[in-house]
Design an enzyme around this catalytic site. Sequence first.
Site, short mmCIF file in Angstrom:
data_model
loop_
_atom_site.label_atom_id
_atom_site.label_comp_id
_atom_site.label_asym_id
_atom_site.label_seq_id
_atom_site.Cartn_x
_atom_site.Cartn_y
_atom_site.Cartn_z
N SER A 72 -1.80 -11.42 -7.69
CA SER A 72 -1.95 -10.54 -8.87
C SER A 72 -2.29 -11.30 -10.15
CB SER A 72 -0.69 -9.69 -9.07
OG SER A 72 -0.96 -8.58 -9.89
N SER A 73 -3.21 -12.25 -10.05
CA SER A 73 -3.63 -12.96 -11.26
C SER A 73 -4.32 -12.02 -12.24
CB SER A 73 -4.58 -14.11 -10.89
OG SER A 73 -5.73 -13.62 -10.20
N SER A 74 -5.08 -11.04 -11.74
CA SER A 74 -5.79 -10.13 -12.65
C SER A 74 -4.82 -9.26 -13.44
CB SER A 74 -6.77 -9.24 -11.86
OG SER A 74 -6.09 -8.43 -10.93
N ASP B 238 1.70 -3.91 -9.20
CA ASP B 238 1.49 -5.23 -9.80
C ASP B 238 1.81 -5.26 -11.29
OD1 ASP B 238 0.68 -6.08 -7.31
OD2 ASP B 238 -1.45 -5.77 -7.73
N HIS C 120 0.83 -1.21 0.00
CA HIS C 120 0.00 0.00 0.00
C HIS C 120 0.87 1.26 0.00
CE1 HIS C 120 -4.01 -1.87 0.54
NE2 HIS C 120 -3.27 -2.85 1.03
N THR C 121 2.08 1.13 -0.45
CA THR C 121 2.96 2.29 -0.64
C THR C 121 2.95 2.79 -2.07
OG1 THR C 121 4.77 0.69 -0.93
CG2 THR C 121 4.56 1.72 1.25
N ASP C 122 2.53 1.95 -3.02
CA ASP C 122 2.64 2.35 -4.42
C ASP C 122 1.73 3.51 -4.76
OD1 ASP C 122 0.44 0.61 -4.10
OD2 ASP C 122 0.60 -0.19 -6.14
#
Length: 392
Positions: free
Chosen positions: A130-132, A182, A35-37
């Site tokens: 991160s499959s999506s 991602d 949650h830093t990106d």
Amino acid sequence: MSPADTAAEAFGGERGRAPDVVWSAPGRVNLIGEHTDYNDGFVLPIALPHRIAVAASRRDDGLLTAATLGDDGVLHRTELGAIAELAPGSIRGWGAYPAGVAWALREQGVEVTGADLVIAGDVPAGAGLSSSHALECAVALALLDLAGRPADGPDAPPLADVARWVQISENDFVGAPTGLLDQTASLRCTESHALFFDVRTGELEQIPFDTAAADLELLVIDTQAKHSHSESGYGERRQGCEHAAELLGVKALRDISVADLDGALAVLPNELRPLVRHVVTENERVISTVSELDAGQLASIGPLLTASHVSMRDDYRISCLELDVAVDAALESGALGARMTGGGFGGSAIALVRARDRESIGRAVLDAFAEQKLTAPRLFTATPAAGAGRDR
């Protein structure tokens, strides 16, 4: 059979001919930096060997079709309609992911004349791996290839642009307010390295991460607790961070240092303080982890991983029973460090373990889940793999 071969074979069965191109992209494990990106901060992911492949052929009628091969071996088909008519909210379900990419590419001026897509892969869905984004990155690269702009060709757009286009498709079309971690990991990671990514500047550095040479393993614990960014509290956390940055008069929480943290917290409302504390200290943990890895001290990052989990559990409040059971059981049975990975609210945890302890720690995690009467997790070792590429 690899996901690329599976997708190509399924395409042949569906369309009666070989696909024009096959591209694939990996899932990822974020070693640290959660949650830093979207706060313009730092992240440190690795790509997994698990991939999503897209077999594709060009159409000249402007239509987009997609089929995905399920775990049951059955093709699930969807007609997505004319690409020129795609708009946010027009497609629901899994078809929104490939449709959103086609829409985003068109919005960026890429000539997408239509395509038939067949998708296959082995990245566990809903596991925080991160499959999506693996699917979206593979679709983007396949459609760019069909449009005459392959990522390995002279007219290729920068991969940084492709990552942003995939982010646009996810944010604006699918409705999930994700950052750039991602997509960048799936596109840019390399084998045997973690990717140190400064989201604000776009700077990348490949950091050696050879666990085998250090007699270590990175154990992934897929808790089987499914999550979804578009349906979870992810968006609420992001909005809270943006509001805190506005109140503090900075562009993003990246601009708050650890030295400035106490002063910043003092002027914020109580509900925003934990969010800011997590983001600021998590950025510092990423930098410390990179320093340890650069020095060849892989085992020394364990406490940083554990501190990251505590911060996400207590300050960011994105853990859950399954993730906490996984982390606690791994630590109690000898892991050097452990944390949840991904957006939270379910998904996977990771544990840095000595290779000789991997089996005993895995058994302890399974026993802990059984004791809590939870669904048995899926366990596997993560080895840093290559990013997206053309398979045929």
